[in-house]
Design a protein around this motif. Structure first.
Motif, mmCIF file in Angstrom:
data_model
loop_
_atom_site.group_PDB
_atom_site.id
_atom_site.type_symbol
_atom_site.label_atom_id
_atom_site.label_comp_id
_atom_site.label_asym_id
_atom_site.label_seq_id
_atom_site.Cartn_x
_atom_site.Cartn_y
_atom_site.Cartn_z
ATOM 1 N N GLN A 1 -5.506 -39.950 12.903
ATOM 2 C CA GLN A 1 -6.376 -41.020 12.433
ATOM 3 C C GLN A 1 -7.191 -40.612 11.219
ATOM 4 N N ASP A 2 -7.039 -39.397 10.766
ATOM 5 C CA ASP A 2 -7.670 -38.986 9.529
ATOM 6 C C ASP A 2 -6.787 -37.945 8.854
ATOM 7 N N SER A 3 -7.139 -37.597 7.642
ATOM 8 C CA SER A 3 -6.333 -36.622 6.890
ATOM 9 C C SER A 3 -7.160 -35.398 6.532
ATOM 10 N N ASN A 4 -8.123 -35.093 7.366
ATOM 11 C CA ASN A 4 -9.082 -34.049 7.016
ATOM 12 C C ASN A 4 -8.832 -32.716 7.703
ATOM 13 N N HIS A 5 -7.679 -32.557 8.337
ATOM 14 C CA HIS A 5 -7.401 -31.282 8.986
ATOM 15 C C HIS A 5 -6.620 -30.387 8.025
ATOM 16 N N TRP A 6 -7.298 -29.888 7.015
ATOM 17 C CA TRP A 6 -6.636 -28.981 6.087
ATOM 18 C C TRP A 6 -7.664 -28.074 5.431
ATOM 19 N N ILE A 7 -7.150 -26.972 4.910
ATOM 20 C CA ILE A 7 -7.964 -26.039 4.146
ATOM 21 C C ILE A 7 -7.061 -25.404 3.089
ATOM 22 N N ILE A 8 -7.561 -25.241 1.886
ATOM 23 C CA ILE A 8 -6.777 -24.704 0.768
ATOM 24 C C ILE A 8 -7.162 -23.254 0.531
ATOM 25 N N LEU A 9 -6.146 -22.395 0.443
ATOM 26 C CA LEU A 9 -6.331 -20.998 0.099
ATOM 27 C C LEU A 9 -5.904 -20.812 -1.353
ATOM 28 N N GLY A 10 -6.840 -20.501 -2.237
ATOM 29 C CA GLY A 10 -6.539 -20.358 -3.656
ATOM 30 C C GLY A 10 -5.697 -19.135 -3.943
ATOM 31 N N ASN A 11 -4.749 -19.281 -4.876
ATOM 32 C CA ASN A 11 -3.876 -18.147 -5.184
ATOM 33 C C ASN A 11 -4.573 -17.088 -6.042
ATOM 34 N N LEU B 1 -14.931 -15.856 0.164
ATOM 35 C CA LEU B 1 -15.280 -15.257 1.445
ATOM 36 C C LEU B 1 -14.925 -13.780 1.349
ATOM 37 N N GLU B 2 -15.924 -12.888 1.482
ATOM 38 C CA GLU B 2 -15.724 -11.458 1.336
ATOM 39 C C GLU B 2 -15.504 -10.821 2.705
ATOM 40 N N ASP C 1 -19.673 -22.693 6.776
ATOM 41 C CA ASP C 1 -20.446 -21.713 6.011
ATOM 42 C C ASP C 1 -19.797 -21.370 4.674
ATOM 43 N N LEU C 2 -18.579 -21.821 4.476
ATOM 44 C CA LEU C 2 -17.905 -21.551 3.211
ATOM 45 C C LEU C 2 -18.563 -22.352 2.091
ATOM 46 N N ASN D 1 0.865 -1.174 0.000
ATOM 47 C CA ASN D 1 0.000 0.000 0.000
ATOM 48 C C ASN D 1 0.905 1.228 0.000
ATOM 49 N N PRO D 2 1.661 1.433 -1.120
ATOM 50 C CA PRO D 2 2.743 2.430 -1.106
ATOM 51 C C PRO D 2 2.281 3.848 -0.846
ATOM 52 N N ASN D 3 1.044 4.181 -1.162
ATOM 53 C CA ASN D 3 0.571 5.532 -0.887
ATOM 54 C C ASN D 3 0.000 5.678 0.512
ATOM 55 N N LYS D 4 0.024 4.588 1.261
ATOM 56 C CA LYS D 4 -0.359 4.594 2.675
ATOM 57 C C LYS D 4 -1.792 5.064 2.909
ATOM 58 N N HIS D 5 -2.626 4.904 1.920
ATOM 59 C CA HIS D 5 -4.022 5.258 2.158
ATOM 60 C C HIS D 5 -4.940 4.527 1.180
ATOM 61 N N ILE D 6 -5.844 3.734 1.737
ATOM 62 C CA ILE D 6 -6.929 3.124 0.988
ATOM 63 C C ILE D 6 -8.188 3.315 1.823
ATOM 64 N N GLU D 7 -9.170 3.981 1.239
ATOM 65 C CA GLU D 7 -10.374 4.276 2.011
ATOM 66 C C GLU D 7 -11.207 3.030 2.247
ATOM 67 N N THR D 8 -11.501 2.308 1.186
ATOM 68 C CA THR D 8 -12.280 1.075 1.317
ATOM 69 C C THR D 8 -11.650 -0.007 0.467
ATOM 70 N N ALA D 9 -11.777 -1.245 0.917
ATOM 71 C CA ALA D 9 -11.227 -2.384 0.191
ATOM 72 C C ALA D 9 -12.041 -3.621 0.537
ATOM 73 N N MET D 10 -11.843 -4.661 -0.245
ATOM 74 C CA MET D 10 -12.523 -5.931 -0.017
ATOM 75 C C MET D 10 -11.516 -7.061 -0.188
ATOM 76 N N LEU D 11 -11.417 -7.906 0.807
ATOM 77 C CA LEU D 11 -10.561 -9.081 0.731
ATOM 78 C C LEU D 11 -11.409 -10.245 0.244
ATOM 79 N N MET D 12 -11.017 -10.841 -0.886
ATOM 80 C CA MET D 12 -11.746 -11.967 -1.469
ATOM 81 C C MET D 12 -10.893 -13.220 -1.290
ATOM 82 N N LEU D 13 -11.325 -14.123 -0.419
ATOM 83 C CA LEU D 13 -10.561 -15.335 -0.109
ATOM 84 C C LEU D 13 -11.294 -16.556 -0.656
ATOM 85 N N TYR D 14 -10.590 -17.294 -1.510
ATOM 86 C CA TYR D 14 -11.144 -18.538 -2.045
ATOM 87 C C TYR D 14 -10.622 -19.682 -1.182
ATOM 88 N N LEU D 15 -11.478 -20.206 -0.338
ATOM 89 C CA LEU D 15 -11.103 -21.217 0.648
ATOM 90 C C LEU D 15 -11.854 -22.515 0.383
#
Length: 652
Positions: free
Chosen positions: A145-155, A117-118, A110-111, A68-82
């Motif tokens: 005992q299982d392999s289900n403890h993971w979550i993928i964050l899309g690039n 995820l916004e 809820d994902l 954020n080189p100008n050190k100011h963003i008024e509003t933004a949205m983080l879009m996470l593909y999980l």
């Protein structure tokens, strides 16, 4: 023309170009929906993540930093593909922190697959935007005992934000992250073409690690395009830089480079090396040292199980040349795993995807390891991956205690003892063409000039300083320029500067050991050639087309190798091809023979042996004919006997 499929990689480079054209910036906008009000977007891939990120373990954490080189963003949205693993219980959650402050706690269940995820963000007044993702993943079973403890964050996950349509200053214009920069050069004369080439290379260098799209204008840019900035080269020298709305006019004046550097130097490099190299003195000699902090990588915290990677991009020019005995000093703090456990805890180092070292870190709290990096793995642009990994065994998985916690310290560093001689790899253009040099050419077809600008711009992305060719007329001179670029010189001039190809006659290229023909062509074939002549004092780069070829063939070859991914994979000193395919090889390799008509350019160490054998055979042939000549001459000069019996003819 016939080009063998051996040693030819056109499909690879075409696929790379297609991959780059399908930029996730556009796909994120489409997935976010057409109603998205934000003009700019920065993806994880923009930040250097070439693949999705796996967060593994019951509790795991991951951090990413957006500029954020100008050190100011008024509003933004983080879009996470999980994408969470199947079977995660309703009690599982994911927590999002922005610059150390929690902004969202979301149940993982809820994902929705394929939907982002916004996370709304407001009033960012800091130079960096750090996003921390923390997961608590629970199932009915233990972690072992299982392999289900993971979550993928899309690039393709991205930060979307808006900026005002009007820029208050040139610096604000230059430093705005995201969006698109269209470079519109002046291709009217040879001098203006040269200046436009140099300015394009300077812009590419300045933004080499900034997530901004930079493209060459093919027509009149549409001013109403969202997030568009235009850089226009002009012959008017009344103002070096002039900003009007979203267009920056740059004068064809060599001093404009200094203005650009002053405007960009403070923060456009975003943590890249701005200071001189540190010198570390030990054992009576000096090793050069480069910390990962100087490369833009700070202290990095890692928590979880499975693989926890950190990517450290670096360039050969970060060391001032091709380094001898390159070593990486890995320094980290680790919450120790007991040595007597069967759990596996280790750290792996990979360079450009190849495993270099794996170190067992059980029982370790302070890691200080020295790893030599094989020189054959290095390219113009490189990636060092430090991967911490923890694999608990069954019975050690209850509760929250069994996870790896580690911090890769920013004083981890590269060191080297010297700089080697040029290797002959064409990507050394990024190293030895830094700064000012001569560009010798007649006025070019605008498309050819733009293609040369693209190639030198890509080379500048990996250079310590931008490539700044200066128009030097149409004939080479004996000046002290640091390098020379020749465009369509005569074959005599090209060979005078060390070129091995002559395009005014038929030629062939084949492998000597297998006698396999790689290329066979005549002057009537459409051929484009790029030749690099390595020389530490004054290297030469030559662009040529065959005698009867259209200029577009050189454009075709240049376009296929100017993509940063394709450029980084180049090897050798000769690129030669047509509109469809090309060869990239080392002209002086032991197993390559290049023949031009009746002339033969012998190569490699065998050349001297062949010359000796040729001379020896010639001497033997001359000796043989001399002996025959002596024998014939001696018979002719035999003295007549004193008396010869006369035999009269027989009569009937």
């Amino acid at each position: 023309m016939n080009i063998s499929k051996h040693r030819i990689f056109p499909l690879l480079f075409v696929l790379a170009a297609i991959y780059m054209s399908l930029n996730p910036r556009h796909s994120v906008a489409a997935q976010a929906g057409s109603d998205t009000p934000f003009a700019y977007q920065l993806t994880l891939e923009d930040l250097g993540f070439q693949s999705d990120v796996l967060l593994s373990g019951q509790q795991s954490a991951f951090s990413m930093t957006f500029p954020n080189p100008n050190k100011h963003i008024e509003t933004a949205m983080l879009m996470l593909y999980l994408q969470p693993a199947p079977g995660i219980s309703d009690a599982s959650t994911i927590t999002i922190n922005v610059n150390g402050r929690p902004v969202l706690v979301q149940p993982v269940t809820d994902l929705r697959e394929g939907e982002p995820l916004e996370v709304p963000i407001a009033d960012i007044d800091e130079e960096f935007i750090q996003i921390d993702i923390q997961s608590l993943l629970l199932t009915a079973n233990e972690i072992c005992q299982d392999s289900n403890h993971w979550i993928i964050l899309g690039n393709q996950s991205a930060l979307l934000f808006d900026r005002p349509d009007q820029y208050s200053s040139i610096r604000d214009f230059l430093l705005a992250p995201g969006g698109r920069i269209v470079f519109s050069g002046d291709w009217s004369t040879a001098e203006m073409q040269t200046h436009s080439i140099a300015l394009y290379a300077a812009i590419q260098h300045a933004y080499h690690n900034v997530p901004v799209e930079i493209e060459m204008a093919t027509g009149t840019p549409q001013l109403e395009s969202t997030g568009l900035r235009i850089i226009q080269v002009t012959a008017d020298q009344s103002d070096a830089l002039l900003l009007k709305e979203n267009t920056l006019f740059i004068s064809a004046d060599t001093n404009v480079f200094n203005v650009l550097e002053n405007a960009l130097a403070d923060s456009v490099l975003l943590g890249d090396a701005l200071s001189t190299l540190d010198v570390l003195s030990r054992a009576g000699h000096s090793d050069q040292l480069r910390t990962i902090r100087s490369l833009g990588v700070g202290n990095t915290n890692l928590v979880g199980t499975g693989e926890l990677p950190v990517s450290i991009p670096f360039r050969i020019t970060d060391f001032g040349g091709w380094p001898e005995q390159l070593t990486f000093h890995l320094r980290a703090a680790v919450d120790p795993i007991p040595e007597d456990t069967l759990d596996r805890a280790l750290v792996r180092l990979r360079v450009n995807g190849s495993l270099v070292e794996a170190i067992d870190i059980r029982g370790t709290s302070v890691l200080d390891a020295t790893i030599d990096i094989p020189s054959n793995l290095l390219k113009a642009n490189n990636n060092l991956e430090v991967e911490f990994a923890y694999y608990p065994v069954e019975g050690n998985c209850s509760g929250n205690n069994y996870r790896l916690e580690a911090t890769l310290l920013s004083n981890s560093a590269f060191s080297w003892q010297g700089i080697g001689d040029p290797t002959g790899n064409i990507t050394e253009v990024s190293l030895y063409f830094a700064g000012k040099g001569d560009l010798i050419m007649d006025k070019l077809d605008p498309e050819v000039a733009q293609s040369i600008a693209e190639f030198l711009g890509t080379a500048s992305r990996f250079a310590a300083t931008p490539i700044r060719p200066i128009y030097a007329g149409t004939a080479p001179s004996e000046n002290e320029a640091s390098y020379k670029v020749l465009v369509n010189p005569t074959d005599a001039v090209a060979q005078e500067f060390g070129a091995v190809m002559a395009l005014d006659r038929a030629f062939s290229i084949k492998t000597e050991q297998s006698d396999m023909m790689l290329m066979n062509a005549t002057p009537s074939d459409a051929i484009g050639v790029i030749q690099y002549v390595p020389d530490k004092l004054q290297p030469v780069l030559i662009f040529q087309t065959s005698t009867e070829a259209d200029a577009s063939v050189l454009t075709s070859v240049l376009n296929r190798v100017s993509d940063p991914i394709a450029y980084n994979r180049l090897s050798g000193d000769l690129i030669i091809g047509d509109h469809d395919e090309f060869l990239n090889l080392t002209a002086n390799a032991d197993d390559i023979a290049i023949s031009n008509g009746s002339s033969s350019f012998w190569s490699g160490d065998r050349a001297n042996l062949r010359i000796v054998l040729f001379v020896a055979i010639a001497v033997l042939i001359l000796f043989f004919w001399w002996q025959i000549y002596r024998q014939i001459g001696s018979k002719r000069n035999v003295a007549a006997p004193d008396q010869v019996d006369y035999i009269s003819p027989t009569r009937d």
